[in-house]
Scaffold this active site. Sequence first.
Site, short mmCIF file in Angstrom:
data_model
loop_
_atom_site.label_atom_id
_atom_site.label_comp_id
_atom_site.label_asym_id
_atom_site.label_seq_id
_atom_site.Cartn_x
_atom_site.Cartn_y
_atom_site.Cartn_z
N HIS A 168 0.84 -1.20 0.00
CA HIS A 168 0.00 0.00 0.00
C HIS A 168 0.88 1.26 0.00
O HIS A 168 0.59 2.21 -0.73
CB HIS A 168 -0.91 0.02 1.23
CG HIS A 168 -2.00 -1.01 1.17
ND1 HIS A 168 -3.34 -0.69 1.28
CD2 HIS A 168 -1.96 -2.37 1.03
CE1 HIS A 168 -4.07 -1.80 1.19
NE2 HIS A 168 -3.25 -2.82 1.07
N GLU A 210 3.18 -5.15 -12.26
CA GLU A 210 4.56 -5.06 -12.72
C GLU A 210 4.85 -6.09 -13.81
O GLU A 210 5.57 -5.80 -14.77
CB GLU A 210 5.51 -5.24 -11.54
CG GLU A 210 5.52 -4.04 -10.60
CD GLU A 210 6.30 -4.28 -9.32
OE1 GLU A 210 6.74 -5.42 -9.10
OE2 GLU A 210 6.44 -3.33 -8.53
N ASP A 254 -6.71 5.30 2.93
CA ASP A 254 -6.72 3.89 2.57
C ASP A 254 -7.90 3.17 3.25
O ASP A 254 -8.62 3.76 4.06
CB ASP A 254 -5.39 3.27 2.99
CG ASP A 254 -4.96 2.12 2.09
OD1 ASP A 254 -5.82 1.54 1.41
OD2 ASP A 254 -3.75 1.81 2.08
N GLN A 274 12.49 -6.28 -7.52
CA GLN A 274 11.59 -6.98 -8.44
C GLN A 274 11.44 -6.25 -9.77
O GLN A 274 11.42 -6.88 -10.83
CB GLN A 274 10.22 -7.16 -7.79
CG GLN A 274 9.22 -7.92 -8.64
CD GLN A 274 8.06 -8.44 -7.84
OE1 GLN A 274 8.24 -9.35 -7.03
NE2 GLN A 274 6.90 -7.89 -8.05
N SER A 298 2.36 -7.04 -7.94
CA SER A 298 3.15 -8.01 -8.71
C SER A 298 2.56 -8.23 -10.11
O SER A 298 3.30 -8.25 -11.10
CB SER A 298 3.24 -9.34 -7.96
OG SER A 298 4.09 -9.21 -6.82
N SER A 327 6.23 -9.66 -0.12
CA SER A 327 6.90 -9.38 1.16
C SER A 327 6.09 -9.83 2.37
O SER A 327 6.57 -9.75 3.49
CB SER A 327 7.18 -7.88 1.27
OG SER A 327 5.97 -7.14 1.21
N GLN A 334 -6.19 -12.36 -4.50
CA GLN A 334 -5.18 -12.93 -5.39
C GLN A 334 -5.73 -13.97 -6.38
O GLN A 334 -5.33 -13.97 -7.56
CB GLN A 334 -4.03 -13.50 -4.56
CG GLN A 334 -3.26 -12.42 -3.82
CD GLN A 334 -2.41 -12.94 -2.69
OE1 GLN A 334 -2.20 -14.14 -2.56
NE2 GLN A 334 -1.91 -12.04 -1.86
#
Length: 461
Positions: A29, A363, A126, A340, A360, A276, A380
């Site tokens: 975040h 990216e 958030d 990454q 992820s 992470s 996910q």
Amino acid sequence: MFRKFRRIMAGEKQESFKILMFPWLAHGHIIPYLQLSKNLIATHDNFTIYLCSTAVNLHHLSKHATASLQLVELHMPSPPELPPHLHTTKNLSSHLIPTLIKAFQESTPSFTQTLQTLTPDLIIFDIFQPWAPKIASSMGIPSVYFSTSGASSISYYHHIYTYATGAGFPFPALSLPESHIARMKNRGPLIIKDADDDFAFGIYRISTDFVLVKSCRCVEEKYVDYLSTLCKKRIVCTGPLIASDADEDDMFEKSEIMEWLNKKEVGSTIYISFGSECFLSKEQIGEIAKGLLLNKDVNFLWVVRFPFEERERRIEEEMPVGFLEAVGERGLVVTGWAAQRRILGHPSVGGFMSHCGRSSVTESLYFGVPVVAAAMNVEQPLNAQWMVELGAGVEVEREGGVGVYLGEEIGRAIEKVMVVEKEGLRNRASRLSEVMREKEGEEVREVACGLLDICVKNKKI
């Protein structure tokens, strides 16, 4: 909108506006909030942005501080089981997350003091702190909600909230078993301070004018529009928000990982990382190792992470006996941090085995790298399905969608991405990368224009 923005930017002298960024305490975040801050400052000279977080998080962000991007410490209680160095989700054991949320909610005096001291023109908040915009509203400060999850997964969950079922979701590529949905409902409410009964979807209602979503309209347009219909708010996409750090790049260029990658052929290597905050069991590590042994012509770079209190674990003791010797030079296993973004941008990397966290998968698309999707929890699995729908990923099959991913299925998915279907997957991922990069600046300008409008309008009240 863009013509209006250009007129504002071309004006003689514009009033400066202060924005307070207030992300949840997770790496996934904080980094998007940080990158959004940088993009806004680069787009509009008259924004001064303050990013508020705990000391342990700010320590890692200190090199990014400038006159236009300032860091503000949030002071939180520190119960015995949660000392200050654990005031972050990074490397935090899952059983301590509720404690962290509770301590975070008890930081309202510190946050209130920050608002009184800075008197920002706008806050960007958030999901876990609906109390923040309510405090801001009492001071006449508008607030915009920024979701770091993608429009595809959010729209699916909002559909479930609205209709009490996943049935009828207009895009069949995304679905969860009704048994999974039932388990979600039976977990009991998450106790969030000052949240309305419809948390986490009522939070859209209190966002001023629109909601920011970490997304690219060019790859999620139908989900963005459906989410807007469900929440009755305009959705503004921030773009991919790919982090940039020149100092980190220079350091990483000289690392063991880059030295190893530079020796590998183009597209020959699969990168493996589960983020992470996702820690693999020894059993799951063993199954991934089996899958890699089944693909003897595929190189791999595998980043393994452990919780903070288990940081002394040795990777040699976690891997199956003889595995590291068997793979030799075609495999590199490392622990801890790895850049990454730099890895995915390396020409030798042709695939990415991922837990499919939002950052992820974004990216992976941005760098045109197809995904071996081994989703773990929360949104996910939906991110994994979305990557398959885009033609840029292959899911690892898992019986019933729960439990450990087995080595045979991991091996099969790796083979599809790296050998059998590599041309089609890579071509599709590359095309998506091109369009995301092409639209990136346009999306940032739309965000800046929208936030500027809110600030100007509030000044006139």
